[in-house]
Motif scaffolding. Structure first.
Motif, PDB file in Angstrom:
ATOM      1  N   VAL A 142       0.797  -1.223   0.000  1.00 48.76           N
ATOM      2  CA  VAL A 142       0.000   0.000   0.000  1.00 48.76           C
ATOM      3  C   VAL A 142       0.832   1.277   0.000  1.00 48.76           C
ATOM      4  N   ARG A 143       2.104   1.199   0.370  1.00 49.76           N
ATOM      5  CA  ARG A 143       3.000   2.355   0.368  1.00 49.76           C
ATOM      6  C   ARG A 143       2.402   3.537   1.132  1.00 49.76           C
ATOM      7  N   ASN A 144       2.004   3.258   2.378  1.00 52.38           N
ATOM      8  CA  ASN A 144       1.431   4.298   3.231  1.00 52.38           C
ATOM      9  C   ASN A 144       2.445   5.396   3.518  1.00 52.38           C
ATOM     10  N   THR A 145       1.956   6.619   3.629  1.00 48.35           N
ATOM     11  CA  THR A 145       2.823   7.707   4.064  1.00 48.35           C
ATOM     12  C   THR A 145       3.212   7.506   5.528  1.00 48.35           C
ATOM     13  N   LEU A 146       2.206   7.203   6.356  1.00 46.00           N
ATOM     14  CA  LEU A 146       2.460   6.954   7.784  1.00 46.00           C
ATOM     15  C   LEU A 146       1.475   5.885   8.267  1.00 46.00           C
ATOM     16  N   GLY A 147       1.773   4.626   7.947  1.00 50.29           N
ATOM     17  CA  GLY A 147       0.947   3.516   8.404  1.00 50.29           C
ATOM     18  C   GLY A 147       1.106   3.329   9.905  1.00 50.29           C
ATOM     19  N   GLU A 148      -0.016   3.050  10.594  1.00 54.31           N
ATOM     20  CA  GLU A 148       0.024   2.913  12.056  1.00 54.31           C
ATOM     21  C   GLU A 148      -1.171   2.112  12.555  1.00 54.31           C
ATOM     22  N   CYS A 149      -1.125   1.742  13.823  1.00 57.47           N
ATOM     23  CA  CYS A 149      -2.232   1.228  14.623  1.00 57.47           C
ATOM     24  C   CYS A 149      -2.941   0.018  13.997  1.00 57.47           C
ATOM     25  N   PRO A 150      -2.231  -1.052  13.647  1.00 63.34           N
ATOM     26  CA  PRO A 150      -2.930  -2.234  13.138  1.00 63.34           C
ATOM     27  C   PRO A 150      -3.679  -2.960  14.256  1.00 63.34           C
ATOM     28  N   LEU A 151      -4.933  -3.333  13.987  1.00 65.24           N
ATOM     29  CA  LEU A 151      -5.760  -4.066  14.948  1.00 65.24           C
ATOM     30  C   LEU A 151      -6.441  -5.228  14.236  1.00 65.24           C
ATOM     31  N   TRP A 152      -6.451  -6.390  14.880  1.00 67.34           N
ATOM     32  CA  TRP A 152      -7.101  -7.572  14.332  1.00 67.34           C
ATOM     33  C   TRP A 152      -8.474  -7.735  14.960  1.00 67.34           C
ATOM     34  N   ALA A 179      11.551  -2.603   5.600  1.00 64.03           N
ATOM     35  CA  ALA A 179      11.288  -1.170   5.630  1.00 64.03           C
ATOM     36  C   ALA A 179      12.081  -0.524   6.753  1.00 64.03           C
ATOM     37  N   LEU A 180      12.553   0.688   6.526  1.00 59.83           N
ATOM     38  CA  LEU A 180      13.355   1.369   7.541  1.00 59.83           C
ATOM     39  C   LEU A 180      12.515   1.776   8.735  1.00 59.83           C
ATOM     40  N   GLN A 181      11.321   2.329   8.475  1.00 56.45           N
ATOM     41  CA  GLN A 181      10.510   2.909   9.533  1.00 56.45           C
ATOM     42  C   GLN A 181       9.336   1.991   9.870  1.00 56.45           C
ATOM     43  N   THR A 182       9.611   0.936  10.628  1.00 58.55           N
ATOM     44  CA  THR A 182       8.517   0.101  11.134  1.00 58.55           C
ATOM     45  C   THR A 182       7.797   0.881  12.231  1.00 58.55           C
ATOM     46  N   THR A 183       6.462   0.730  12.289  1.00 60.85           N
ATOM     47  CA  THR A 183       5.700   1.623  13.167  1.00 60.85           C
ATOM     48  C   THR A 183       4.903   0.927  14.262  1.00 60.85           C
ATOM     49  N   THR A 187       2.945  -2.435  10.465  1.00 62.79           N
ATOM     50  CA  THR A 187       2.829  -1.306   9.553  1.00 62.79           C
ATOM     51  C   THR A 187       4.175  -0.599   9.420  1.00 62.79           C
ATOM     52  N   SER A 188       4.278   0.251   8.405  1.00 61.89           N
ATOM     53  CA  SER A 188       5.513   1.011   8.202  1.00 61.89           C
ATOM     54  C   SER A 188       5.176   2.349   7.540  1.00 61.89           C
ATOM     55  N   TYR A 202       9.245  -1.184  -0.400  1.00 58.98           N
ATOM     56  CA  TYR A 202       8.838  -1.796   0.867  1.00 58.98           C
ATOM     57  C   TYR A 202       8.408  -0.763   1.904  1.00 58.98           C
ATOM     58  N   ASP A 203       8.908   0.455   1.796  1.00 55.48           N
ATOM     59  CA  ASP A 203       8.595   1.482   2.780  1.00 55.48           C
ATOM     60  C   ASP A 203       7.127   1.893   2.661  1.00 55.48           C
ATOM     61  N   GLY A 204       6.413   1.786   3.767  1.00 50.68           N
ATOM     62  CA  GLY A 204       4.989   2.096   3.786  1.00 50.68           C
ATOM     63  C   GLY A 204       4.093   0.886   3.598  1.00 50.68           C
ATOM     64  N   ALA A 205       4.664  -0.284   3.370  1.00 47.45           N
ATOM     65  CA  ALA A 205       3.863  -1.496   3.182  1.00 47.45           C
ATOM     66  C   ALA A 205       3.465  -2.105   4.521  1.00 47.45           C
ATOM     67  N   LEU A 206       2.488  -3.011   4.464  1.00 41.78           N
ATOM     68  CA  LEU A 206       2.111  -3.828   5.617  1.00 41.78           C
ATOM     69  C   LEU A 206       2.800  -5.173   5.464  1.00 41.78           C
ATOM     70  N   PHE A 207       3.546  -5.580   6.490  1.00 44.28           N
ATOM     71  CA  PHE A 207       4.293  -6.833   6.463  1.00 44.28           C
ATOM     72  C   PHE A 207       3.677  -7.850   7.397  1.00 44.28           C
ATOM     73  N   SER A 208       3.925  -9.123   7.144  1.00 46.73           N
ATOM     74  CA  SER A 208       3.447 -10.153   8.065  1.00 46.73           C
ATOM     75  C   SER A 208       4.380 -11.352   8.065  1.00 46.73           C
ATOM     76  N   ILE A 209       4.328 -12.098   9.158  1.00 45.79           N
ATOM     77  CA  ILE A 209       5.073 -13.340   9.301  1.00 45.79           C
ATOM     78  C   ILE A 209       4.259 -14.257  10.210  1.00 45.79           C
ATOM     79  N   ARG A 210       4.210 -15.528   9.894  1.00 48.86           N
ATOM     80  CA  ARG A 210       3.424 -16.476  10.681  1.00 48.86           C
ATOM     81  C   ARG A 210       4.357 -17.470  11.363  1.00 48.86           C
ATOM     82  N   SER A 211       4.070 -17.774  12.627  1.00 47.75           N
ATOM     83  CA  SER A 211       4.894 -18.715  13.371  1.00 47.75           C
ATOM     84  C   SER A 211       4.068 -19.409  14.447  1.00 47.75           C
TER      85      SER A 211
END
Length: 286
Positions: free
Chosen positions: A8-18, A230-234, A249-250, A261-270
């Motif tokens: 999504v290349r967010n300018t300032l991605g924040e506050c992810p909630l499931w 991404a450099l700026q993980t949020t 978010t980033s 990658y900067d501004g994208a939403l990333f995920s990892i499952r474990s």
């Protein structure tokens, strides 16, 4: 290793909630005044445009209603109709806006305010919106420049919080706010941004400028480090139907040459870590 969940290349991605009821992962692009979401098993991004910046928000007992911490006010938002119903104006000093926020285990919304100018001055405060009375109280915590890392231990007895400018995460007894103390100092080159708590009472923190998400033990020691592209993980969140997916978010704001990658939403499952259901704002009338 993280993979891109939403390009999504967010300018300032924040506050992810499931939201376990709708199987949606929500987050905000603050500078775009936009709420976004993806549904589990579907990579199509849903978007809601808002009249001002959405800085933080929480789920409520009604799945189609969110409590929003907009820049200038707290308001209920109906995802179906787009109706905004103001609850309270942003408290505190003139020239501040609402920042990070999260519901405590009792369903009250704890949030920070921050200087809306630049350079950022330490004139913000931490507040709590009471779910029963819909009134705002200012918490007896130190003034803050950039409030972040608001989250609560599984037993609700500890509040975590930080001023990102100070390079450390704090905690205190909750709800008494006694025994205010340093939880951990950031050892990398980044600054502490958003945090969440997992089912084992470990704290996950995204480091702004650090390209990583760090998991801390209840005693504040580093348990593990996940590198991010991404450099700026949020802000991180643990979600998915089994609560085993860590998403983060980033932001790309301020970067002279942002990457894809900067501004994208990333995920990892474990299977080695799991989250907790998100606390919901417990107002009886919305």
């Amino acid at each position: 290793m993280f993979s891109i969940a939403a390009d999504v290349r967010n300018t300032l991605g924040e506050c992810p909630l499931w939201c376990e009821r709708t199987r949606r992962l929500y987050w905000t692009d603050i500078e775009a005044s936009e709420l976004l979401a993806i549904k589990e098993g579907n990579d199509a991004v849903m978007r809601w445009s808002l009249p001002e910046r959405l800085c933080s928000f929480s789920l409520t007992e009604q799945s189609h209603i969110l409590l929003m911490g907009l820049a200038s006010r707290l308001a209920f938002y109906d995802l179906s109709s787009g109706l905004l119903t103001t609850v309270a104006a942003s408290p505190g000093n003139t020239g501040t806006r609402i920042g990070d926020g999260r519901c405590d285990r009792a369903g009250n919304f704890v949030f920070g305010t921050m200087d809306d100018g630049y350079p950022v001055k330490g004139i913000g405060k931490f507040h709590r919106l009471n779910a029963t009375t819909l009134t705002v109280e200012t918490l007896a915590l130190p003034d803050v420049a950039i409030p972040n890392s608001i989250c609560f231990s599984p037993d609700s007895g500890t509040l975590y919080y930080c001023d990102s400018m100070q390079g450390r995460i704090m905690c205190c007894d909750y709800p008494s706010l006694q025994n205010q103390r340093v939880f951990t100092k950031i050892e990398g080159g980044g600054a502490p941004d958003g945090s969440c708590i997992d089912a084992q009472d470990y704290l996950w923190n995204a480091e702004w400028g650090g390209s990583r998400v760090v998991r801390y033990s209840p005693g504040g020691e580093i348990h593990s480090i996940l590198s991010a592209p991404a450099l700026q993980t949020t802000c991180p969140v643990l979600g998915g139907s089994s609560l085993h997916t860590l998403s983060c978010t980033s932001a790309r704001v301020g970067l002279a040459e942002p990457t894809a990658y900067d501004g994208a939403l990333f995920s990892i499952r474990s299977p080695f870590f799991a989250g907790l259901p998100e606390s919901r704002f417990a107002a009886h009338k919305i």
